[in-house]
Scaffold this motif. Structure first.
Motif: not given
Length: 222
Positions: A20-36
Motif C-alpha cells: 500500500r502507498n496511497l496514504d503517501i500520495a495523499l500525504h496521510m502517512t500513519d493516520r490510518a490505524v484500521m484497514d479495509f
C-alpha cells in the motif's frame, strides 16, 4: 481531491494489500490505524476505519493492510462496497499492479474503470491487456487517461493521443501533461491541487468534471 473540492464526499480505497502507498500520495502517512480487512471481518466499523484528510474537506482514505495474511472473502467485500455506496458520493479504488487476485478484488464491485497509461509501447500493451480483463463492464464504463504527455517527445516519436486511444480502444477521459513541479510538491508534502500549480492540476480538475457528467475541454499539451 478534485472531486472533494467540488463538494462530493470522496473515499480513496487502497486495495494493494502488502504494498500500500496511497496514504503517501495523499500525504496521510500513519493516520490510518484500521484497514479495509478490519471492516470486512467485523473488527471495526467503516466509520472507525475511514480517515479524513487533514486539510481537504470531503476527502477520505480507507487503507489496505500492510501484510498479505488472507484473501478477503468476495461476498464480504461486496457488502463493504454496498455500505460505501450509501455513505459516499464517489469511491476511487486504487488497484494494485498486475492482473492477479488483488486486481480482480479491486474491480469486483466497480461500476466504472479508468485505465491510466503513458504513450510508450510497453505501457500501451499493458493497457490493452487490462482492457481485456475489463470486458465484462458495459460499453462506455471503461475510460482512458493518458498520463505524462510531452508534446516534443511525442512529436519526435511520431506519436499522437489518437494513437493511444486507438491502441487501448477506449474513450478518452483526460490527458495529463508531464509537469516537473509534481515531484517538487510531492517531496514537500503539498497536495498538487492545494498548490499554486495551474497546469497539471487543471487536467485533474477537468477529469473530475467529466466524471460528474460535465463538459470540460482537453488541456493543451505544451
Amino acid at each position: 481531491m478534485a472531486l472533494a473540492q467540488m463538494g462530493h464526499s470522496t473515499l480513496c480505497f487502497d486495495s494493494d494489500i502488502g504494498l500500500r502507498n496511497l496514504d503517501i500520495a495523499l500525504h496521510m502517512t500513519d493516520r490510518a490505524v484500521m484497514d479495509f480487512t478490519d471492516v470486512v471481518y467485523g473488527f471495526s466499523t467503516l466509520e472507525e476505519a475511514v480517515v479524513q484528510h487533514p486539510s481537504q474537506k470531503n476527502l477520505y482514505l480507507l487503507t489496505a493492510p500492510s501484510r498479505y495474511s488472507v484473501t478477503p472473502d468476495p461476498d464480504r467485500l461486496r457488502a463493504l462496497f454496498a455500505e460505501i455506496r450509501q455513505k459516499f458520493d464517489y469511491c476511487l479504488v486504487d488497484a494494485p499492479a498486475g492482473l492477479e487476485t488483488g486486481f480482480r478484488l479491486a474491480i469486483s464491485s466497480a461500476n466504472r474503470a479508468v485505465v491510466v497509461t503513458n504513450t510508450d509501447q510497453s505501457s500501451l500493451r499493458d493497457a490493452q491487456r487490462t482492457v481485456m480483463e475489463l470486458s465484462h463492464m458495459p460499453r462506455g464504463r471503461v475510460h482512458l487517461v493518458v498520463n505524462r504527455c510531452r508534446k516534443k517527445l511525442m512529436r519526435s516519436l511520431h506519436q499522437t493521443i489518437d494513437d493511444a486511444i486507438d491502441t487501448a480502444g477506449l474513450p478518452l477521459l483526460g490527458v495529463i501533461p508531464e509537469d516537473e513541479t509534481i515531484p517538487l510538491y510531492a517531496g514537500r508534502g503539498i497536495p498538487l491541487l492545494m498548490s499554486d500549480n495551474h497546469y497539471a492540476a487543471q487536467a485533474y480538475r477537468n477529469i473530475a468534471r467529466r466524471l460528474t457528467g460535465q463538459r470540460a475541454p482537453l488541456l493543451r499539451i505544451r
